[in-house]
Scaffold this motif. Structure first.
Motif, PDB file in Angstrom:
ATOM      1  N   ASN A  79      24.120  -3.290  -8.422  1.00  0.00           N
ATOM      2  CA  ASN A  79      24.026  -3.247  -9.880  1.00  0.00           C
ATOM      3  C   ASN A  79      23.492  -4.563 -10.414  1.00  0.00           C
ATOM      4  O   ASN A  79      24.138  -5.606 -10.306  1.00  0.00           O
ATOM      5  CB  ASN A  79      25.392  -2.954 -10.507  1.00  0.00           C
ATOM      6  CG  ASN A  79      25.286  -2.628 -11.993  1.00  0.00           C
ATOM      7  OD1 ASN A  79      24.194  -2.601 -12.561  1.00  0.00           O
ATOM      8  ND2 ASN A  79      26.414  -2.349 -12.624  1.00  0.00           N
ATOM      9  N   VAL A  80      22.288  -4.506 -10.986  1.00  0.00           N
ATOM     10  CA  VAL A  80      21.677  -5.659 -11.646  1.00  0.00           C
ATOM     11  C   VAL A  80      21.329  -5.329 -13.089  1.00  0.00           C
ATOM     12  O   VAL A  80      20.585  -6.049 -13.741  1.00  0.00           O
ATOM     13  CB  VAL A  80      20.413  -6.142 -10.891  1.00  0.00           C
ATOM     14  CG1 VAL A  80      20.779  -6.742  -9.552  1.00  0.00           C
ATOM     15  CG2 VAL A  80      19.402  -5.001 -10.714  1.00  0.00           C
ATOM     16  N   GLY A  81      21.869  -4.202 -13.586  1.00  0.00           N
ATOM     17  CA  GLY A  81      21.607  -3.777 -14.966  1.00  0.00           C
ATOM     18  C   GLY A  81      22.653  -4.326 -15.911  1.00  0.00           C
ATOM     19  O   GLY A  81      22.604  -5.477 -16.323  1.00  0.00           O
TER      20      GLY A  81
ATOM     21  N   GLY B 125      26.389  -4.628  -3.920  1.00  0.00           N
ATOM     22  CA  GLY B 125      25.893  -5.917  -4.372  1.00  0.00           C
ATOM     23  C   GLY B 125      25.959  -5.940  -5.888  1.00  0.00           C
ATOM     24  O   GLY B 125      25.361  -5.079  -6.543  1.00  0.00           O
ATOM     25  N   LEU B 126      26.675  -6.885  -6.459  1.00  0.00           N
ATOM     26  CA  LEU B 126      26.944  -6.876  -7.893  1.00  0.00           C
ATOM     27  C   LEU B 126      26.570  -8.210  -8.525  1.00  0.00           C
ATOM     28  O   LEU B 126      27.178  -9.234  -8.219  1.00  0.00           O
ATOM     29  CB  LEU B 126      28.426  -6.599  -8.153  1.00  0.00           C
ATOM     30  CG  LEU B 126      29.010  -5.345  -7.491  1.00  0.00           C
ATOM     31  CD1 LEU B 126      30.520  -5.312  -7.680  1.00  0.00           C
ATOM     32  CD2 LEU B 126      28.353  -4.091  -8.033  1.00  0.00           C
ATOM     33  N   ASP B 127      25.581  -8.179  -9.397  1.00  0.00           N
ATOM     34  CA  ASP B 127      25.298  -9.347 -10.225  1.00  0.00           C
ATOM     35  C   ASP B 127      25.934  -9.180 -11.593  1.00  0.00           C
ATOM     36  O   ASP B 127      26.172 -10.152 -12.287  1.00  0.00           O
ATOM     37  CB  ASP B 127      23.792  -9.557 -10.377  1.00  0.00           C
ATOM     38  CG  ASP B 127      23.475 -10.823 -11.175  1.00  0.00           C
ATOM     39  OD1 ASP B 127      23.911 -11.906 -10.725  1.00  0.00           O
ATOM     40  OD2 ASP B 127      22.828 -10.726 -12.227  1.00  0.00           O
ATOM     41  N   VAL B 128      26.190  -7.934 -11.972  1.00  0.00           N
ATOM     42  CA  VAL B 128      26.872  -7.635 -13.229  1.00  0.00           C
ATOM     43  C   VAL B 128      28.065  -6.750 -12.926  1.00  0.00           C
ATOM     44  O   VAL B 128      28.036  -5.960 -11.986  1.00  0.00           O
ATOM     45  CB  VAL B 128      25.932  -6.944 -14.239  1.00  0.00           C
ATOM     46  CG1 VAL B 128      24.818  -7.874 -14.665  1.00  0.00           C
ATOM     47  CG2 VAL B 128      25.351  -5.654 -13.644  1.00  0.00           C
ATOM     48  N   MET B 129      29.127  -6.897 -13.702  1.00  0.00           N
ATOM     49  CA  MET B 129      30.329  -6.109 -13.465  1.00  0.00           C
ATOM     50  C   MET B 129      31.133  -6.032 -14.749  1.00  0.00           C
ATOM     51  O   MET B 129      30.813  -6.673 -15.750  1.00  0.00           O
ATOM     52  CB  MET B 129      31.148  -6.690 -12.311  1.00  0.00           C
ATOM     53  CG  MET B 129      31.526  -8.154 -12.471  1.00  0.00           C
ATOM     54  SD  MET B 129      31.320  -9.119 -10.968  1.00  0.00           S
ATOM     55  CE  MET B 129      29.548  -9.434 -10.938  1.00  0.00           C
ATOM     56  N   ASP B 130      32.179  -5.246 -14.700  1.00  0.00           N
ATOM     57  CA  ASP B 130      33.079  -5.094 -15.844  1.00  0.00           C
ATOM     58  C   ASP B 130      34.501  -5.220 -15.321  1.00  0.00           C
ATOM     59  O   ASP B 130      34.925  -4.404 -14.504  1.00  0.00           O
ATOM     60  CB  ASP B 130      32.864  -3.726 -16.493  1.00  0.00           C
ATOM     61  CG  ASP B 130      33.778  -3.495 -17.684  1.00  0.00           C
ATOM     62  OD1 ASP B 130      34.101  -4.475 -18.381  1.00  0.00           O
ATOM     63  OD2 ASP B 130      34.172  -2.332 -17.912  1.00  0.00           O
TER      64      ASP B 130
ATOM     65  N   ILE C 200      28.848 -10.621  -4.374  1.00  0.00           N
ATOM     66  CA  ILE C 200      28.976 -10.846  -5.816  1.00  0.00           C
ATOM     67  C   ILE C 200      28.239 -12.118  -6.215  1.00  0.00           C
ATOM     68  O   ILE C 200      28.399 -13.166  -5.585  1.00  0.00           O
ATOM     69  CB  ILE C 200      30.460 -10.960  -6.226  1.00  0.00           C
ATOM     70  CG1 ILE C 200      31.163  -9.614  -6.049  1.00  0.00           C
ATOM     71  CG2 ILE C 200      30.591 -11.436  -7.676  1.00  0.00           C
ATOM     72  CD1 ILE C 200      32.657  -9.669  -6.313  1.00  0.00           C
ATOM     73  N   THR C 201      27.434 -12.026  -7.270  1.00  0.00           N
ATOM     74  CA  THR C 201      26.869 -13.202  -7.928  1.00  0.00           C
ATOM     75  C   THR C 201      27.234 -13.122  -9.410  1.00  0.00           C
ATOM     76  O   THR C 201      27.310 -12.028  -9.976  1.00  0.00           O
ATOM     77  CB  THR C 201      25.336 -13.287  -7.764  1.00  0.00           C
ATOM     78  OG1 THR C 201      24.744 -12.043  -8.190  1.00  0.00           O
ATOM     79  CG2 THR C 201      24.956 -13.553  -6.314  1.00  0.00           C
TER      80      THR C 201
ATOM     81  N   ALA D 288      18.051  -8.053  -6.337  1.00  0.00           N
ATOM     82  CA  ALA D 288      18.456  -6.706  -5.924  1.00  0.00           C
ATOM     83  C   ALA D 288      18.041  -6.432  -4.480  1.00  0.00           C
ATOM     84  O   ALA D 288      18.830  -5.917  -3.675  1.00  0.00           O
ATOM     85  CB  ALA D 288      17.842  -5.664  -6.858  1.00  0.00           C
ATOM     86  N   ILE D 289      16.812  -6.791  -4.134  1.00  0.00           N
ATOM     87  CA  ILE D 289      16.337  -6.595  -2.765  1.00  0.00           C
ATOM     88  C   ILE D 289      17.100  -7.497  -1.797  1.00  0.00           C
ATOM     89  O   ILE D 289      17.457  -7.079  -0.676  1.00  0.00           O
ATOM     90  CB  ILE D 289      14.828  -6.869  -2.678  1.00  0.00           C
ATOM     91  CG1 ILE D 289      14.047  -5.831  -3.500  1.00  0.00           C
ATOM     92  CG2 ILE D 289      14.356  -6.868  -1.231  1.00  0.00           C
ATOM     93  CD1 ILE D 289      14.175  -4.410  -3.017  1.00  0.00           C
ATOM     94  N   THR D 290      17.367  -8.734  -2.204  1.00  0.00           N
ATOM     95  CA  THR D 290      18.139  -9.648  -1.356  1.00  0.00           C
ATOM     96  C   THR D 290      19.506  -9.071  -1.037  1.00  0.00           C
ATOM     97  O   THR D 290      19.970  -9.099   0.123  1.00  0.00           O
ATOM     98  CB  THR D 290      18.307 -11.011  -2.052  1.00  0.00           C
ATOM     99  OG1 THR D 290      17.020 -11.595  -2.256  1.00  0.00           O
ATOM    100  CG2 THR D 290      19.158 -11.959  -1.227  1.00  0.00           C
TER     101      THR D 290
END
Length: 319
Positions: free
Chosen positions: A229-231, A254-259, A277-278, A104-106
């Motif tokens: 969003n990392v939740g 910054g999105l590690d999770v998405m829909d 995006i990751t 998230a910080i990155t």
């Protein structure tokens, strides 16, 4: 009986089984690797350790305790057949928090320093100092954390160390650690949003948080804020996020999770403005793997001795 599903790459299968057996006392241990094990071999299990597969768990009529290697457990708890059972649940809510917080910080740093833009220039072998616009300092900015749980707290700790003012929401109280400047209740999310330069969404997915972050929230933010969003992906209305990025309401995301997940190759998020995006990998690192195994074994040791478990899930709340 103890059912242990080894889904992680930490150590050999024999080492993992030996560690479980060592703390299991007189309980029988069954180790399986497949997500679809032979149900006859585990039919009498009162303990399930691993990724919660509701189709399997719902058939364990003697089940008393589930320990999930993952933080997200909504897929299990939202299954009505599982909810009929009487069990305790624990998860890896603290074990993966450091790694997720670091991502998230990155992402926030990448967006503030426009690293994503200049990395693309690098791939194109272009040198242009003006096209990306001015970068911003991280220190002195306000970070809003949605959900001051394990992930949120670790994110706040790191952001404060970098000189940020940290504010947060939490569902349970207004109390927080000393490195959080202000804690509001979940109903005060919009009020706090007006102060935020960056937002980190670390919310769990529940009936109340499903689709909670929408156009109303993005409009409430400072113009030019960044959203991370990392939740859980479904807490955010994706169409509203894309619109906020493209019309300039948000400076970046910054999105590690998405829909949806996986994100289709033709999805608009891939080409939205200023997005990093990751593919849902924040919690998947070698350190969190080792922590998840340590927590699982320690909780098993406690369970067989009747001691208080770590990271117990409130099943009614869903986290």
């Amino acid at each position: 009986m103890v059912v242990a599903y080894r889904e992680t790459p930490g150590g050999s299968e024999a080492e993992f089984l030996a560690g479980i057996v060592a703390v299991a006392a007189d309980a029988k241990v069954v180790l399986f690797k497949s997500l679809e094990p032979d149900l006859d071999s585990i039919a009498d299990a009162d303990v399930f350790i691993g990724r919660c597969n509701p189709q399997i768990v719902s058939q364990l009529k003697n089940l008393r305790w589930i320990h999930s290697y993952t933080v997200g457990i909504e897929r299990c708890l939202n299954n009505p057949d599982v909810r009929k059972l009487d069990f305790i649940m624990s998860n890896n809510q603290r074990g993966s928090s450091p790694g997720i917080a670091e991502l998230a910080i990155t992402m926030a740093l990448m967006l503030s320093k426009k690293v994503h833009f200049y990395q693309e220039q690098q791939y194109q072998q272009r040198w242009s100092r003006g096209e990306g616009g001015l970068t911003t300092d991280f220190s002195g900015k306000t970070l809003l954390i949605l959900g001051l749980g394990g992930i949120g707290t670790e994110t706040a700790r790191r952001a404060s160390a970098l000189g940020m003012r940290v504010i947060a929401t939490r569902n349970s109280s207004r109390k927080g650690p000393e490195f959080v400047d202000k804690v509001g209740l979940s109903g005060e999310m919009y009020e706090l949003a007006r102060e935020a330069d960056f937002v980190v969404n670390a919310l769990p997915l529940t009936e109340k948080t499903n689709g909670l972050i929408d156009s109303n929230f993005f409009t409430a933010l400072k113009t030019g804020a960044c959203y991370i969003n990392v939740g859980r992906g479904k807490t955010t209305v994706t169409d509203d996020l894309v619109a906020a990025l493209n019309d300039g309401t948000l400076a970046g995301a910054g999105l590690d999770v998405m829909d949806p997940e996986p994100l289709p190759s033709d999805h608009l998020l891939w080409v939205a403005k200023n997005v990093v995006i990751t593919p849902h990998i924040a919690g998947r690192n070698s350190d969190s793997v080792q922590r998840s195994l340590i927590i699982a074994k320690e909780n098993l040791r406690r369970y067989v001795r009747g001691e208080k478990l770590l990271s117990v899930v409130n099943i009614e709340r869903g986290y």
